[in-house]
Design a protein around this motif. Structure first.
Motif, PDB file in Angstrom:
ATOM      1  N   THR A  14       0.829  -1.205   0.000  1.00 57.24           N
ATOM      2  CA  THR A  14       0.000   0.000   0.000  1.00 57.24           C
ATOM      3  C   THR A  14       0.861   1.252   0.000  1.00 57.24           C
ATOM      4  O   THR A  14       0.584   2.223  -0.718  1.00 57.24           O
ATOM      5  CB  THR A  14      -0.929  -0.003   1.225  1.00 57.24           C
ATOM      6  OG1 THR A  14      -1.759  -1.165   1.189  1.00 57.24           O
ATOM      7  CG2 THR A  14      -1.813   1.238   1.240  1.00 57.24           C
ATOM      8  N   LYS A  18       1.055   4.197  -2.874  1.00 57.07           N
ATOM      9  CA  LYS A  18       0.840   5.619  -2.588  1.00 57.07           C
ATOM     10  C   LYS A  18       2.056   6.451  -2.996  1.00 57.07           C
ATOM     11  O   LYS A  18       1.914   7.597  -3.447  1.00 57.07           O
ATOM     12  CB  LYS A  18       0.552   5.812  -1.094  1.00 57.07           C
ATOM     13  CG  LYS A  18      -0.810   5.262  -0.663  1.00 57.07           C
ATOM     14  CD  LYS A  18      -1.038   5.447   0.818  1.00 57.07           C
ATOM     15  CE  LYS A  18      -2.415   4.950   1.227  1.00 57.07           C
ATOM     16  NZ  LYS A  18      -2.646   5.104   2.688  1.00 57.07           N
ATOM     17  N   TRP A  21       1.797   7.072  -6.605  1.00 56.94           N
ATOM     18  CA  TRP A  21       0.795   8.106  -6.825  1.00 56.94           C
ATOM     19  C   TRP A  21       1.376   9.498  -6.552  1.00 56.94           C
ATOM     20  O   TRP A  21       1.158  10.437  -7.311  1.00 56.94           O
ATOM     21  CB  TRP A  21      -0.393   7.826  -5.908  1.00 56.94           C
ATOM     22  CG  TRP A  21      -1.375   8.952  -5.799  1.00 56.94           C
ATOM     23  CD1 TRP A  21      -2.366   9.262  -6.681  1.00 56.94           C
ATOM     24  CD2 TRP A  21      -1.460   9.922  -4.753  1.00 56.94           C
ATOM     25  NE1 TRP A  21      -3.078  10.355  -6.246  1.00 56.94           N
ATOM     26  CE2 TRP A  21      -2.538  10.786  -5.057  1.00 56.94           C
ATOM     27  CE3 TRP A  21      -0.755  10.140  -3.571  1.00 56.94           C
ATOM     28  CZ2 TRP A  21      -2.902  11.844  -4.240  1.00 56.94           C
ATOM     29  CZ3 TRP A  21      -1.104  11.190  -2.748  1.00 56.94           C
ATOM     30  CH2 TRP A  21      -2.166  12.034  -3.087  1.00 56.94           C
ATOM     31  N   TYR A 120      -0.494  15.672   2.119  1.00 56.93           N
ATOM     32  CA  TYR A 120      -0.043  14.381   1.575  1.00 56.93           C
ATOM     33  C   TYR A 120       0.927  13.677   2.513  1.00 56.93           C
ATOM     34  O   TYR A 120       1.034  12.446   2.497  1.00 56.93           O
ATOM     35  CB  TYR A 120       0.526  14.550   0.160  1.00 56.93           C
ATOM     36  CG  TYR A 120       1.987  14.894   0.036  1.00 56.93           C
ATOM     37  CD1 TYR A 120       2.972  13.972   0.380  1.00 56.93           C
ATOM     38  CD2 TYR A 120       2.403  16.125  -0.478  1.00 56.93           C
ATOM     39  CE1 TYR A 120       4.319  14.276   0.235  1.00 56.93           C
ATOM     40  CE2 TYR A 120       3.730  16.430  -0.622  1.00 56.93           C
ATOM     41  CZ  TYR A 120       4.692  15.500  -0.249  1.00 56.93           C
ATOM     42  OH  TYR A 120       6.028  15.797  -0.389  1.00 56.93           O
ATOM     43  N   VAL A 123      -0.535  11.006   4.809  1.00 58.41           N
ATOM     44  CA  VAL A 123      -0.817   9.692   4.236  1.00 58.41           C
ATOM     45  C   VAL A 123       0.321   8.713   4.535  1.00 58.41           C
ATOM     46  O   VAL A 123       0.097   7.513   4.701  1.00 58.41           O
ATOM     47  CB  VAL A 123      -1.030   9.810   2.712  1.00 58.41           C
ATOM     48  CG1 VAL A 123      -1.210   8.442   2.078  1.00 58.41           C
ATOM     49  CG2 VAL A 123      -2.225  10.711   2.420  1.00 58.41           C
TER      50      VAL A 123
END
Length: 439
Positions: A14, A18, A21, A120, A123
C-alpha cells in the motif's frame, strides 16, 4: 517505519502504491509549473530569459529530474523506506519555499502549497509525522518573511510584486501566524483521519483473518471428531488387553519392560487423542460471571510459583480496566496458563512477560500477553493455530489450537503480533458484561 500505531503491521504494498501516486502528482506539478512559465512569457510577450523566468524553468526541471530519481530508487528502497519518504517531503517543502520566494515572498499567492505538502505527508507519516512536517513548513515560511523584512533577501528583485511598501513586522507576524495555524490544523485533522483509516484497515484485516481461521478450524474439527472417536475405541480395547497380559507376565522381566513401554506409549497416544477431541469439539464449560482482573491476578500468582518459570522470568501485570466477563473459570485458567507457558518457553535466559487489561471499545476488553522472547516470522504466525503445528521439539502442536477453539466458543477473538528477535504479543478481545445486568 517508526511512526506507526503500536504493534500494527505495515502494508508495504500500500505504501509503495501511494508513493507511485505521489511521484505522478509531483511530475504533473512540475509540468504545470513549466507550462505556466511558458504561458506567462507568451502572455506578457517576455521573450528574454530574465532571472525569475530562468529560475522557474530551472526549478521545474529540477523537480522533473528528482521525480525520475525517485522513480528509479523507489523499487530498491526497503529497509530505509521512512527516510526515503521524509527525504521527498523535505525536498518538496524546500521547493515550495523557493517558489514562494521567486513569486514575491510576502506577496506570493503560492504559500498555500505548504498546506498541500502537510496533507499528503499525513498519508505516509500519519499524525505525529505530519505535525513535524507542519512545524518544518511553518519555520521555513517564517524565516523567509523575516529575511525579507530585514532586507537580507529581496523577492521583488526576482519579479515579486509587493503591494505597496515593504511589509511591516506586524504584517509578517500575522501572515506567518495564519499559515502556522493552518498547517497545524490541517496536520492534526488529516493525521487523525489517516490514523483512523489505518486502524480501520488493521481491524478489518484482523477480522478477515479471524473468520478464515475459524472456518478452517471448523472444517478440520468436523473431520477430527470422527477420526478421534474411531481411534479412541480400539485404543481403549488395546490398553485393556495389554493390562491383562501384563498381569500374566509379572515374572518375565524382559517382557514386563516391553509391556511398560507399550502402556506408556498407549497412555501418551490416549492423551493426544483426548486433546484432539478437545480441539475438535470443545466441551461447553460452566459459564460464570468472572472479574477478569481478579482471575488474572490469581493465575499469574500461581504461574510465578511454577517450576517452568524457575525465577528467570518476571511477570508484570497492568490492570487498566476491571472488567466482568462470562466464561468458565477453569477454561479461562487453561487459556491464560497455556499462553503464559508458551511465553516463558520462548524466552531464553532471563526475560519479562507483560500482562495487561484495557478497555478496547464499548463492549470489548483486551487482554494482552507480551513477551521479549525470540519472536516469530510472518509464516509461523499464519500457522501457529493449525493443529499439530509446533516449533517445539517435544510439542504436540495442539495447545494453541485448543486455546483458539475455546475462545471461539465465548465469542472471543485472538490476534498475534510478532517479529523475530523482538518477542510476541497475544491479544484476546473478551465481551464485557455490564455489571448493572448482573442480578
Amino acid at each position: 517505519m517508526s511512526d506507526v500505531l503500536p504493534n500494527y503491521p505495515i502494508d508495504r504494498d500500500t505504501v509503495n502504491r501511494k508513493l507511485k501516486w505521489l511521484m505522478s502528482i509531483r511530475l504533473l506539478f512540475a509540468l504545470l509549473l513549466m507550462g505556466s512559465t511558458i504561458a506567462y512569457q507568451i502572455g506578457n510577450q517576455v521573450y528574454t530569459f530574465e532571472a525569475p523566468v530562468t529560475f522557474l524553468y530551472g526549478l521545474s526541471g529540477t523537480i522533473l529530474f528528482l521525480s525520475a530519481v525517485y522513480g528509479v530508487l523507489q523499487p530498491t528502497v526497503k529497509r530505509h523506506q521512512l527516510l526515503f519518504i521524509y527525504g521527498q517531503i523535505t525536498i518538496d517543502a524546500l521547493c515550495i519555499s523557493l517558489i514562494v520566494f521567486v513569486t514575491g515572498g510576502y506577496a506570493s499567492v503560492f504559500s498555500f502549497l505548504y498546506i498541500v505538502v502537510v496533507i499528503y505527508s499525513s498519508v505516509f507519516v500519519f499524525r505525529r509525522g505530519s505535525l513535524l512536517v507542519a512545524l518544518f513548513c511553518s519555520v521555513q515560511f517564517a524565516v523567509l518573511l523575516i529575511l525579507e523584512l530585514n532586507g537580507t533577501i529581496d523577492p521583488a528583485g526576482f519579479g515579486g510584486t509587493i503591494a505597496g511598501a515593504t511589509p511591516t513586522g506586524i504584517q509578517v507576524f500575522q501572515k506567518s501566524a495564519i499559515l502556522t495555524a493552518a498547517c497545524f490544523s490541517v496536520a492534526f485533522l488529516s493525521g487523525y483521519l489517516s490514523d483512523q483509516e489505518r486502524r480501520s484497515k488493521v481491524e478489518l484485516a484482523a477480522m478477515e483473518a479471524h473468520l478464515d481461521r475459524v472456518q478452517n478450524l471448523a472444517q478440520i474439527g468436523e473431520m477430527a471428531a470422527g477420526l478421534a472417536h474411531e481411534i479412541k475405541n480400539p485404543l481403549a480395547s488395546l490398553s485393556g488387553a495389554i493390562q491383562i497380559l501384563k498381569g500374566e507376565m509379572e515374572n518375565d522381566r524382559d517382557n514386563m519392560r516391553l509391556m511398560h513401554i507399550v502402556l506408556r506409549e498407549t497412555d501418551r497416544l490416549s492423551s493426544l487423542v483426548n486433546n484432539f477431541l478437545t480441539f475438535a469439539r470443545p466441551v461447553a464449560g460452566q459459564s460464570q460471571f468472572v472479574n477478569l482482573g481478579d482471575a488474572l491476578n490469581e493465575i499469574v500468582t500461581l504461574f510465578e510459583k511454577d517450576d517452568s518459570v524457575d525465577q528467570r522470568v518476571k511477570t508484570d501485570l497492568d490492570i487498566a480496566s476491571d472488567a466482568i466477563i462470562e466464561i468458565d473459570p477453569l477454561q479461562l485458567h487453561q487459556v491464560v496458563w497455556n499462553l503464559l507457558l508458551n511465553a516463558a518457553e520462548s524466552i531464553s535466559g532471563e526475560g519479562t512477560i507483560r500482562i495487561s487489561i484495557q478497555k478496547h471499545n464499548n463492549d470489548r476488553v483486551k487482554v494482552e500477553i507480551a513477551d521479549d522472547g525470540y519472536g516469530m516470522d510472518a509464516q509461523t504466525i499464519k500457522s501457529i493455530f493449525n493443529p499439530f503445528f509446533t516449533t517445539k521439539p517435544k510439542g504436540s502442536g495442539l495447545g494453541l489450537s485448543i486455546v483458539y477453539r475455546i475462545l471461539e466458543t465465548y465469542d472471543c477473538r485472538m490476534d498475534v503480533q510478532s517479529k523475530p528477535g523482538a518477542g510476541s504479543i497475544f491479544s484476546m478481545y473478551f465481551k464485557m458484561i455490564d455489571p448493572a445486568t448482573i442480578a
